[in-house]
Design an enzyme around this catalytic site. Sequence first.
Site, short mmCIF file in Angstrom:
data_model
loop_
_atom_site.label_atom_id
_atom_site.label_comp_id
_atom_site.label_asym_id
_atom_site.label_seq_id
_atom_site.Cartn_x
_atom_site.Cartn_y
_atom_site.Cartn_z
N ALA A 86 69.11 52.97 67.60
CA ALA A 86 67.71 53.18 67.97
C ALA A 86 67.58 52.98 69.47
O ALA A 86 68.37 52.27 70.08
CB ALA A 86 66.83 52.18 67.23
N GLY A 116 71.24 51.92 64.48
CA GLY A 116 70.67 53.12 63.88
C GLY A 116 71.65 54.28 63.83
O GLY A 116 71.57 55.15 62.96
N GLU A 119 73.49 53.69 60.79
CA GLU A 119 72.57 53.90 59.66
C GLU A 119 72.40 55.40 59.41
O GLU A 119 72.38 55.86 58.26
CB GLU A 119 71.23 53.21 59.96
CG GLU A 119 71.40 51.69 59.97
CD GLU A 119 70.15 50.94 60.40
OE1 GLU A 119 69.67 51.19 61.52
OE2 GLU A 119 69.65 50.11 59.63
N GLU A 168 72.51 44.63 65.43
CA GLU A 168 71.10 44.30 65.71
C GLU A 168 70.85 42.81 65.89
O GLU A 168 69.97 42.41 66.64
CB GLU A 168 70.19 44.84 64.59
CG GLU A 168 69.97 46.35 64.63
CD GLU A 168 71.00 47.15 63.87
OE1 GLU A 168 72.09 46.60 63.56
OE2 GLU A 168 70.74 48.33 63.59
C1 LIG Z 1 66.38 50.04 63.40
C2 LIG Z 1 67.52 50.28 64.30
C3 LIG Z 1 67.81 49.34 65.29
C4 LIG Z 1 68.87 49.61 66.28
O1 LIG Z 1 69.60 50.58 66.19
S1 LIG Z 1 68.98 48.53 67.59
C5 LIG Z 1 70.25 49.20 68.61
C6 LIG Z 1 71.59 48.88 68.07
N1 LIG Z 1 72.60 49.33 69.00
C7 LIG Z 1 73.11 48.54 69.94
O2 LIG Z 1 72.79 47.37 70.06
C8 LIG Z 1 74.12 49.17 70.86
C9 LIG Z 1 73.70 48.97 72.29
N2 LIG Z 1 74.64 49.56 73.20
C10 LIG Z 1 75.84 49.02 73.49
O3 LIG Z 1 76.25 48.02 72.95
C11 LIG Z 1 76.64 49.67 74.56
O4 LIG Z 1 75.79 50.40 75.37
C12 LIG Z 1 77.76 50.60 74.04
C13 LIG Z 1 78.80 49.77 73.29
C14 LIG Z 1 77.23 51.70 73.15
C15 LIG Z 1 78.45 51.26 75.25
O5 LIG Z 1 78.82 50.31 76.19
P1 LIG Z 1 79.31 50.79 77.63
O6 LIG Z 1 80.42 51.74 77.49
O7 LIG Z 1 79.56 49.53 78.43
O8 LIG Z 1 78.08 51.59 78.26
P2 LIG Z 1 76.63 51.05 78.70
O9 LIG Z 1 76.56 51.02 80.19
O10 LIG Z 1 76.26 49.79 77.98
O11 LIG Z 1 75.68 52.21 78.11
C16 LIG Z 1 75.61 53.48 78.71
C17 LIG Z 1 74.16 53.84 78.86
O12 LIG Z 1 73.62 54.01 77.54
C18 LIG Z 1 72.45 53.20 77.40
N3 LIG Z 1 72.35 52.77 75.99
C19 LIG Z 1 73.35 52.34 75.19
N4 LIG Z 1 72.88 52.06 73.98
C20 LIG Z 1 71.55 52.32 74.01
C21 LIG Z 1 70.51 52.22 73.04
N5 LIG Z 1 70.75 51.84 71.77
N6 LIG Z 1 69.26 52.55 73.41
C22 LIG Z 1 69.00 52.96 74.68
N7 LIG Z 1 69.95 53.08 75.63
C23 LIG Z 1 71.21 52.77 75.29
C24 LIG Z 1 72.69 52.04 78.35
O13 LIG Z 1 71.46 51.42 78.67
C25 LIG Z 1 73.32 52.75 79.52
O14 LIG Z 1 72.28 53.40 80.23
P3 LIG Z 1 72.22 53.32 81.82
O15 LIG Z 1 73.47 54.01 82.28
O16 LIG Z 1 70.96 54.04 82.18
O17 LIG Z 1 72.21 51.87 82.20
#
Ligand SMILES: C/C=C/C(=O)SCCNC(=O)CCNC(=O)[C@H](O)C(C)(C)COP(=O)(O)OP(=O)(O)OC[C@H]1O[C@@H](n2cnc3c(N)ncnc32)[C@H](O)[C@@H]1OP(=O)(O)O
Length: 257
Positions: free
Chosen positions: A62, A108, A111, A131
């Site tokens: 998400a 998500g 999911e 999450e």
């Molecule tokens: C009901 C449902 C609830 C949910 O789904 S809650 C969300 C659950 N997901 C997460 O918690 C994952 C969050 N993301 C991460 O842990 C990491 O990212 C990754 C492992 C996917 C990748 O890590 P790395 O390779 O170090 O890249 P990076 O710099 O963290 O991410 C690249 C760009 O992608 C954006 N991004 C990553 N995940 C999300 C997300 N879930 N929502 C919005 N943006 C996201 C970051 O912010 C950044 O962006 P910028 O380059 O502008 O800083």
Amino acid sequence: MDFFRLAKEEFVAVVTFSRPPANALSSAVLKELSTILDELETDPEVRVVLLHGEGRFFSAGADIKEFTSVASAEEASSLSRNGQLVMERIERFSKPVIAAIHGAALGGGLELAMSCHIRIVAETAKLGLPELQLGIIPGFAGTQRLVRYVGFGKAAEMMWTSEPITGLEAVEWGLANKAVPEEKLLDEAKQLAQKIAAKSPLSVRATIELLNAAKEKSFAEAVREEAEWFGRVFVSEDAKEGVQAFLEKRPPVFQGK
Ligand SMILES: C/C=C/C(=O)SCCNC(=O)CCNC(=O)[C@H](O)C(C)(C)COP(=O)(O)OP(=O)(O)OC[C@H]1O[C@@H](n2cnc3c(N)ncnc32)[C@H](O)[C@@H]1OP(=O)(O)O
């Protein structure tokens, strides 16, 4: 379309999710995905849907940036419910939906992948429900689907540690069908999609209904439904073609009638 591209190849619709940088699932993304599903459901040229992500990830979940504008418990519940409904729509879709997962399917994103009927993963992909790391919980039915695939203990561990598993582990744990090197992912998934697309869409549809029946109906009720579907499918032209082709020692050509 803002977030997806669609290509149709021999009865397979390849849906490419493209929302850099992480293919995050905003409300607008979920809405567009729903609209695409509506279109594919009625398209007789589409028998199988293959969903994959462009860029580094299948989907990182998400859209966390969108969370900052969610102000109340009611709004957050409705965001969750809205996502659940899209996932449910995929699981009940009348045509097989295959997810080809590379990079990461987190939150998500996993999911979404779990609501697809089949998952092919890159060996190195990371799959998880992180999450709890954000102080929240999965909200697109992840708590319910994960436990069905991997069992209580592993589902609890994945959520409580927030640590992802690899594609190889996902296959061992029953969360994915097959793990392949990332460079072969799309080809493998397409080959599988083609095999399914060569079957009668009527019998495939019946099996989707019946597999889903196992989710909520009693065994006795579901096998009664199986017998009803068996009758319906048995009198189809495709069933006649399948039997005739066997007798004539040739591959069947199914028309979906
Ligand atoms: C009901 C449902 C609830 C949910 O789904 S809650 C969300 C659950 N997901 C997460 O918690 C994952 C969050 N993301 C991460 O842990 C990491 O990212 C990754 C492992 C996917 C990748 O890590 P790395 O390779 O170090 O890249 P990076 O710099 O963290 O991410 C690249 C760009 O992608 C954006 N991004 C990553 N995940 C999300 C997300 N879930 N929502 C919005 N943006 C996201 C970051 O912010 C950044 O962006 P910028 O380059 O502008 O800083």
